[in-house]
Design an enzyme around this catalytic site. Structure first.
Site, mmCIF file in Angstrom:
data_model
loop_
_atom_site.group_PDB
_atom_site.id
_atom_site.type_symbol
_atom_site.label_atom_id
_atom_site.label_comp_id
_atom_site.label_asym_id
_atom_site.label_seq_id
_atom_site.Cartn_x
_atom_site.Cartn_y
_atom_site.Cartn_z
ATOM 1 N N ASP A 237 5.595 -2.519 -2.011
ATOM 2 C CA ASP A 237 5.611 -3.680 -2.897
ATOM 3 C C ASP A 237 6.487 -4.783 -2.280
ATOM 4 O O ASP A 237 7.658 -4.545 -1.974
ATOM 5 C CB ASP A 237 6.177 -3.261 -4.257
ATOM 6 N N GLY A 263 0.724 -0.840 -2.314
ATOM 7 C CA GLY A 263 1.482 -2.032 -2.615
ATOM 8 C C GLY A 263 1.785 -2.210 -4.087
ATOM 9 O O GLY A 263 1.944 -1.237 -4.830
ATOM 10 N N HIS A 264 1.848 -3.471 -4.503
ATOM 11 C CA HIS A 264 2.267 -3.854 -5.851
ATOM 12 C C HIS A 264 1.302 -3.340 -6.912
ATOM 13 O O HIS A 264 1.705 -2.706 -7.887
ATOM 14 C CB HIS A 264 2.364 -5.380 -5.884
ATOM 15 N N PHE A 265 0.010 -3.602 -6.717
ATOM 16 C CA PHE A 265 -1.002 -3.193 -7.694
ATOM 17 C C PHE A 265 -1.496 -1.783 -7.368
ATOM 18 O O PHE A 265 -2.628 -1.569 -6.933
ATOM 19 C CB PHE A 265 -2.170 -4.187 -7.700
ATOM 20 N N ALA A 266 -0.637 -0.805 -7.602
ATOM 21 C CA ALA A 266 -0.913 0.567 -7.179
ATOM 22 C C ALA A 266 -2.148 1.162 -7.833
ATOM 23 O O ALA A 266 -2.806 2.039 -7.262
ATOM 24 C CB ALA A 266 0.302 1.450 -7.461
#
Length: 283
Positions: A237, A263-266
């Site tokens: 992330d 990343g951020h939007f897992a």
């Protein structure tokens, strides 16, 4: 009961859109999305859990299909958003529930949990931060706006609202970007492109400093009430660092911390793994 229903409800004059699945008698799980998304970010997760939980995923005020009143009529702050969602849970009969928090959903959900600790049966934090060490240098331009809320500093944040920035948020840190469906970021970019949406999001960038100011209060809630907590984190992330996940153990020693290579939007790449972890955690 795996069918998903798409509903709206009046929350004291504020129209909130939400998706719902699962038997009403099942254990309740509230799903709170983040920037710049909406309840659709849970589209893959909900069917994987609907046999076990009663799931509700609202679009936060100003996001998705929920009402987005003019800024002159509604203050776009995290206090205001949390107040509406708190009341939303009461209107739909969510009197005792676990909560899944992501990004903006974390300061929303933690405000509600700290206010009503008796209602919370567990917390799943997926890249939902509550610690200073979890904030990366990617926050520096927004921090500059907190320190000096001038128009030039505000305008400097508009790049974060561009379509290519949304796509980057979805794909940064993902090993195989062909796993990331364009549906999610394309819908987010549609919502961000609506007239006036940019000013709402810039207001919230500015108000995010209120969340950081509340980190000590959130941490005191964790220490005092020791809610069951699963931190499941996309470790690549660019905004919320793995240290933010590990920090939960400082206040909740038996918190479970799991890292995913994404990343951020897992949920875009690891919905099945996250669903399995939730089922085990809330068993």
């Amino acid at each position: 009961m795996s069918e998903i229903r798409y509903r709206t409800v009046d929350v004291d004059g504020f129209r909130i859109a939400y998706r719902e699945a699962g038997a009403p008698t099942a254990p309740k799980l509230l799903l709170l999305h983040g920037f710049p998304s909406a309840g659709h970010m849970f589209r893959d997760l909900i069917p994987l859990l609907a046999d076990r939980f009663h799931l509700v995923a609202p679009d936060l005020p100003g996001f998705g299909l929920s009402e987005r009143p003019a800024r002159e009529r509604f203050t776009y702050s995290f206090d205001a958003i949390a107040s509406v969602i708190d009341r939303f849970t009461e209107v739909i009969g969510f009197d005792r529930f676990a909560v899944y928090v992501f990004d903006y959903g974390a300061p929303t959900g933690f405000r509600i949990a700290a206010k009503h600790p008796e209602r919370i049966t567990g917390i799943i934090s997926q890249n939902g931060n509550a610690y200073e060490e979890g904030l990366s240098e990617g926050w520096n331009p927004i921090r500059a706006y907190w320190q000096d809320p001038s128009q030039p500093n505000r305008d400097a944040l508009r790049d974060l609202l561009k379509p290519e920035s949304t796509i980057w948020q979805y794909t940064h840190g993902v090993a195989d970007t062909t796993q990331v469906s364009p549906d999610g970021y394309s819908l987010d970019n549609y919502y961000l492109g609506r007239p006036g949406a940019d000013e709402v999001q810039l207001d919230l960038f500015g108000d995010y400093k209120s969340n950081v100011a509340l980190y000590p209060a959130f941490q005191e809630y964790f220490r005092s009430h020791r809610p069951r907590l699963l931190a499941i984190w996309g470790c690549n992330d660019p905004f919320f660092l793995p240290a933010g996940a590990e920090a939960y153990r400082r206040d909740i020693p038996d918190a479970k911390v799991t890292f995913l290579d994404t990343g951020h939007f897992a949920l875009e790449t690891h919905a099945a793994e996250i669903a399995s972890a939730i089922r085990d955690f809330l068993a």
